[in-house]
Write a protein that holds these residues in place. Structure first.
Motif, short mmCIF file in Angstrom:
data_model
loop_
_atom_site.label_atom_id
_atom_site.label_comp_id
_atom_site.label_asym_id
_atom_site.label_seq_id
_atom_site.Cartn_x
_atom_site.Cartn_y
_atom_site.Cartn_z
N ARG A 151 0.81 -1.21 0.00
CA ARG A 151 0.00 0.00 0.00
C ARG A 151 0.85 1.27 0.00
O ARG A 151 0.52 2.25 -0.67
CB ARG A 151 -0.91 0.00 1.22
N TYR A 152 1.95 1.28 0.75
CA TYR A 152 2.70 2.52 0.96
C TYR A 152 4.14 2.49 0.44
O TYR A 152 4.84 3.50 0.54
CB TYR A 152 2.74 2.86 2.46
N GLY A 153 4.59 1.39 -0.11
CA GLY A 153 5.98 1.24 -0.50
C GLY A 153 6.49 2.30 -1.46
O GLY A 153 7.53 2.92 -1.24
N GLN A 154 5.76 2.52 -2.55
CA GLN A 154 6.21 3.49 -3.56
C GLN A 154 6.22 4.90 -2.98
O GLN A 154 7.14 5.67 -3.24
CB GLN A 154 5.31 3.41 -4.80
N GLU A 155 5.21 5.23 -2.20
CA GLU A 155 5.15 6.57 -1.60
C GLU A 155 6.31 6.81 -0.64
O GLU A 155 6.90 7.89 -0.63
CB GLU A 155 3.82 6.75 -0.87
N ILE A 156 6.64 5.81 0.16
CA ILE A 156 7.75 5.95 1.11
C ILE A 156 9.07 6.07 0.35
O ILE A 156 9.93 6.88 0.72
CB ILE A 156 7.78 4.77 2.10
N LEU A 157 9.22 5.30 -0.72
CA LEU A 157 10.43 5.39 -1.55
C LEU A 157 10.56 6.80 -2.12
O LEU A 157 11.65 7.40 -2.07
CB LEU A 157 10.39 4.36 -2.67
N GLN A 158 9.49 7.35 -2.64
CA GLN A 158 9.53 8.70 -3.20
C GLN A 158 9.85 9.73 -2.11
O GLN A 158 10.61 10.67 -2.34
CB GLN A 158 8.21 9.03 -3.89
N LEU A 159 9.26 9.55 -0.95
CA LEU A 159 9.54 10.46 0.16
C LEU A 159 11.03 10.40 0.54
O LEU A 159 11.67 11.44 0.69
CB LEU A 159 8.68 10.10 1.37
N ALA A 160 11.57 9.20 0.67
CA ALA A 160 12.99 9.05 1.01
C ALA A 160 13.86 9.70 -0.05
O ALA A 160 14.85 10.36 0.28
CB ALA A 160 13.34 7.57 1.19
N GLN A 178 13.65 0.26 2.91
CA GLN A 178 13.70 -1.04 3.59
C GLN A 178 13.84 -0.86 5.10
O GLN A 178 13.14 -1.52 5.88
CB GLN A 178 14.86 -1.89 3.07
N ASP A 179 14.74 0.02 5.51
CA ASP A 179 14.94 0.28 6.93
C ASP A 179 13.66 0.80 7.59
O ASP A 179 13.34 0.44 8.72
CB ASP A 179 16.06 1.30 7.15
N ILE A 180 12.95 1.67 6.88
CA ILE A 180 11.71 2.25 7.41
C ILE A 180 10.68 1.16 7.65
O ILE A 180 10.02 1.12 8.70
CB ILE A 180 11.17 3.34 6.45
N PHE A 181 10.55 0.23 6.70
CA PHE A 181 9.57 -0.84 6.88
C PHE A 181 9.99 -1.82 7.97
O PHE A 181 9.14 -2.40 8.65
CB PHE A 181 9.26 -1.54 5.56
N ILE A 182 11.28 -2.00 8.16
CA ILE A 182 11.75 -2.83 9.27
C ILE A 182 11.38 -2.16 10.60
O ILE A 182 10.88 -2.81 11.52
CB ILE A 182 13.27 -3.08 9.18
N LYS A 183 11.61 -0.84 10.68
CA LYS A 183 11.22 -0.10 11.89
C LYS A 183 9.72 -0.21 12.11
O LYS A 183 9.26 -0.39 13.25
CB LYS A 183 11.60 1.38 11.77
N CYS A 184 8.97 -0.07 11.05
CA CYS A 184 7.51 -0.17 11.14
C CYS A 184 7.12 -1.54 11.68
O CYS A 184 6.31 -1.65 12.61
CB CYS A 184 6.89 0.08 9.77
N TYR A 185 7.70 -2.58 11.13
CA TYR A 185 7.41 -3.96 11.54
C TYR A 185 7.70 -4.16 13.03
O TYR A 185 6.90 -4.72 13.77
CB TYR A 185 8.23 -4.93 10.69
#
Length: 177
Positions: free
Chosen positions: A24-33, A48-55
């Protein structure tokens, strides 16, 4: 179901949930980064790090704010931490690669002109100071409301409005040059 709720996250399997969040949010987070680091490879690593933190922190999400707002806060803080890091200040990244995905049918004068204008605009946005760049990105590219941007950036709505106005003014000056 547009928004992930705290109740839904408690009921579901964490692995299935993170897959859903990344889809749902992967592309948006990539663009933000990317707006922070200006390098595709580093932006991918940060994502990747952001989604690990999220998890790892899903159990902390209380549902008081929208999930998207909570995730963006993690992403923005992680990107800012990276920009302050030793690695960012001392390692010189290799050149970034962005392939041009224009089909032969689209190679017409209007498309080329539009791409050139888009590139100029994106270059100007990337030269803005971070506080202006982030509100421009969140408002225009992610189409977030001012109150959501205020929550994500931990500023007031009037501050967000002022930064948007100032960012537009700076962009206008840059593009007129």
């Amino acid at each position: 179901m547009n928004e992930l709720t705290a109740e839904w996250m408690k009921v579901q399997d964490k692995d299935l949930l993170i897959d859903e969040i990344m889809d749902r949010y992967g592309q948006e987070i990539l663009q933000l980064a990317y707006t922070y680091v200006h390098n595709k490879a580093i932006a991918e690593d940060l994502t990747q790090d952001i989604f690990i933190k999220c998890y790892k922190n899903l159990h902390i999400y209380s549902g008081k704010a929208k999930f998207r707002t909570w995730l963006w806060r993690i992403a923005i803080n992680h990107c800012k931490d990276f920009l302050r890091s030793w690695y960012n200040k001392n390692i010189i990244p290799t050149t970034d690669y962005f392939p041009n995905h224009i089909s032969e049918k689209e190679i017409i004068e209007e498309v080329v002109i539009q791409q050139e204008e888009d590139h100029e605009l994106m270059s100007a946005i990337m030269r803005l100071p971070t506080k202006y760049r982030e509100v421009i990105y969140l408002f225009y590219y992610e189409e977030l409301m001012i109150k959501d941007i205020a929550s994500i950036t931990r500023t007031g709505t009037n501050t967000v409005k002022t930064r948007l106005r100032r960012a537009k003014s700076l962009l206008k000056e840059m593009l007129e040059e």
